[in-house]
Design an enzyme around this catalytic site. Sequence first.
Site, PDB file in Angstrom:
ATOM      1  N   GLU A   1       0.815  -1.212   0.000  1.00 52.92           N
ATOM      2  CA  GLU A   1       0.000   0.000   0.000  1.00 52.92           C
ATOM      3  C   GLU A   1       0.853   1.269   0.000  1.00 52.92           C
ATOM      4  O   GLU A   1       0.424   2.324   0.469  1.00 52.92           O
ATOM      5  CB  GLU A   1      -0.943  -0.027   1.201  1.00 52.92           C
ATOM      6  CG  GLU A   1      -1.902  -1.210   1.181  1.00 52.92           C
ATOM      7  CD  GLU A   1      -2.700  -1.346   2.455  1.00 52.92           C
ATOM      8  OE1 GLU A   1      -3.633  -0.541   2.668  1.00 52.92           O
ATOM      9  OE2 GLU A   1      -2.411  -2.260   3.247  1.00 52.92           O
TER      10      GLU A   1
ATOM     11  N   LYS B   1      -6.942  -9.043  10.935  1.00 49.09           N
ATOM     12  CA  LYS B   1      -8.392  -9.174  10.789  1.00 49.09           C
ATOM     13  C   LYS B   1      -8.969 -10.283  11.667  1.00 49.09           C
ATOM     14  O   LYS B   1     -10.037 -10.128  12.274  1.00 49.09           O
ATOM     15  CB  LYS B   1      -8.753  -9.439   9.323  1.00 49.09           C
ATOM     16  CG  LYS B   1      -8.485  -8.277   8.370  1.00 49.09           C
ATOM     17  CD  LYS B   1      -8.869  -8.656   6.949  1.00 49.09           C
ATOM     18  CE  LYS B   1      -8.741  -7.477   5.991  1.00 49.09           C
ATOM     19  NZ  LYS B   1      -7.353  -7.047   5.818  1.00 49.09           N
TER      20      LYS B   1
ATOM     21  N   PHE C   1     -15.586 -15.304   0.810  1.00 52.73           N
ATOM     22  CA  PHE C   1     -14.592 -14.295   0.472  1.00 52.73           C
ATOM     23  C   PHE C   1     -13.252 -14.740   1.057  1.00 52.73           C
ATOM     24  O   PHE C   1     -13.189 -15.235   2.183  1.00 52.73           O
ATOM     25  CB  PHE C   1     -14.965 -12.924   1.045  1.00 52.73           C
ATOM     26  CG  PHE C   1     -16.001 -12.197   0.242  1.00 52.73           C
ATOM     27  CD1 PHE C   1     -15.662 -11.531  -0.916  1.00 52.73           C
ATOM     28  CD2 PHE C   1     -17.326 -12.182   0.649  1.00 52.73           C
ATOM     29  CE1 PHE C   1     -16.614 -10.872  -1.677  1.00 52.73           C
ATOM     30  CE2 PHE C   1     -18.292 -11.530  -0.092  1.00 52.73           C
ATOM     31  CZ  PHE C   1     -17.936 -10.870  -1.260  1.00 52.73           C
TER      32      PHE C   1
ATOM     33  N   SER D   1      -6.709  -1.942   1.750  1.00 49.87           N
ATOM     34  CA  SER D   1      -6.963  -1.395   0.416  1.00 49.87           C
ATOM     35  C   SER D   1      -7.555  -2.414  -0.545  1.00 49.87           C
ATOM     36  O   SER D   1      -7.414  -2.283  -1.764  1.00 49.87           O
ATOM     37  CB  SER D   1      -5.672  -0.809  -0.183  1.00 49.87           C
ATOM     38  OG  SER D   1      -5.221   0.275   0.600  1.00 49.87           O
TER      39      SER D   1
ATOM     40  N   GLU E   1     -14.027 -16.139   4.688  1.00 45.25           N
ATOM     41  CA  GLU E   1     -15.262 -15.753   5.362  1.00 45.25           C
ATOM     42  C   GLU E   1     -16.491 -16.157   4.543  1.00 45.25           C
ATOM     43  O   GLU E   1     -16.485 -16.067   3.311  1.00 45.25           O
ATOM     44  CB  GLU E   1     -15.311 -14.238   5.574  1.00 45.25           C
ATOM     45  CG  GLU E   1     -14.282 -13.706   6.541  1.00 45.25           C
ATOM     46  CD  GLU E   1     -14.403 -12.212   6.719  1.00 45.25           C
ATOM     47  OE1 GLU E   1     -14.083 -11.724   7.817  1.00 45.25           O
ATOM     48  OE2 GLU E   1     -14.805 -11.522   5.762  1.00 45.25           O
ATOM     49  N   LYS E   2     -17.527 -16.549   5.240  1.00 47.84           N
ATOM     50  CA  LYS E   2     -18.808 -16.830   4.599  1.00 47.84           C
ATOM     51  C   LYS E   2     -19.351 -15.546   3.991  1.00 47.84           C
ATOM     52  O   LYS E   2     -19.332 -14.487   4.622  1.00 47.84           O
ATOM     53  CB  LYS E   2     -19.790 -17.379   5.634  1.00 47.84           C
ATOM     54  CG  LYS E   2     -21.150 -17.736   5.086  1.00 47.84           C
ATOM     55  CD  LYS E   2     -22.026 -18.369   6.169  1.00 47.84           C
ATOM     56  CE  LYS E   2     -23.366 -18.800   5.601  1.00 47.84           C
ATOM     57  NZ  LYS E   2     -24.198 -19.478   6.628  1.00 47.84           N
TER      58      LYS E   2
ATOM     59  N   SER F   1      -6.874   8.575   3.499  1.00 45.41           N
ATOM     60  CA  SER F   1      -7.283   9.988   3.495  1.00 45.41           C
ATOM     61  C   SER F   1      -7.754  10.454   4.864  1.00 45.41           C
ATOM     62  O   SER F   1      -8.405  11.496   4.992  1.00 45.41           O
ATOM     63  CB  SER F   1      -8.383  10.242   2.457  1.00 45.41           C
ATOM     64  OG  SER F   1      -7.935   9.893   1.162  1.00 45.41           O
TER      65      SER F   1
END
Length: 389
Positions: free
Chosen positions: A14, A140, A184, A192, A222-223, A334
């Site tokens: 990133e 996460k 996912f 990002s 993840e479901k 930002s």
Amino acid sequence: MRNVLVLYGGVSTEHEVSIVTALQVMHALKGAGHKVLPIYVSKSGEWYMGGDKFLEPSFYQNLNNPVKDGKRVVLPPDRELKLLGKGMMGFGGVAEEIGVVFPVFHGKNGEDGTMQGLVELTGLPLVGCGVGASALGMDKYLAKRVAKDLGIEVVEDVLVSEEEWGVNKKGLLSEIDKLGSDVFVKPNSLGSSIGITRAKSKSELVNAIEVALAYDSRVLVEKAVKNMVEVNISIKGNDPYQVSITEQPLTSGEVLSFEDKYIKPGAKKSGKTQGMAAADRLMPARVDKKIIKAVEEMAIRFFRAIGGKGIARVDFMYDGKRLYFNEINTMPGSLAFYLWEKTGVKFDKLVDELVELAVSDWQKKQKKVTTFESNILSGFAKGGVKGGA
């Protein structure tokens, strides 16, 4: 007015996103009356300090420019030396006094507690979250475990480590199968939207995990939440906290992509560097007021639990029935200034508040006991080295 050392770039996927946020932050700091001391960290990890050119967006069209024009510096973990610059005879002290350090990194090696640890060792005031909150926010899987422990719902998931994937692929795929056929796949410690894939078949799943493992050694599967609406909110303060208006990001596909966030037609509107401010969104999010209140309350509860400081953006998912914690960004793209401007706080005022919050937190830390006097060493010297403690 304070001398604000702004750190950005870094050894991270990133890197460019960090530059965009840093440019926005540095101009806002100047607008608030502060002196900006820019330090660009290259993709290979060298530090370069520069002047006014480092505040020009066009300067970064070639990333060799800050390397050629900057002065090599280091920030040693020494409370006396502070900033050192490279000269003919090696590294020596830099004349510039540092009032506050403002790290504007995204992703690994900057937002994950590593840079926060270095700055805290220097004894300088630090904008934003400290080591623990930054590290947890970047992870996460662990962030979701904390949310769940706080009574905040999270989506079912399976953690895949690179090591286990290599020796127990069949077992992991069997466990993931319990989540359903629509999932996912995300690098566990990346932002990002880089490396995120939606998989609806076994072949897509395996490929998605392999792609994510190219970015990170741990992957979160993840479901998929059907009919999902994303509801995000920004939070600032050192406790007590304030929350911003909510947002509902609009996607061009199944995932809010890197392109949705940063490469939209509006991203270069009027020649300005807009970053996340250019992404399409609804403000406030188009959900019931009760859901907005729940988002506000959960964001505060989570940020307080991890000892959050400065600013963050907390992301939730809503399927029309249940509200899920998704993730937290302890240094949002930002600075989520677009949310605060809609809330009534101008960008210049926002960065000024963050600088003063950093100084206030630093002053409180100076009052804490950091040493403990005892006669253990005198007894140790008399008794000799016999092992044990």
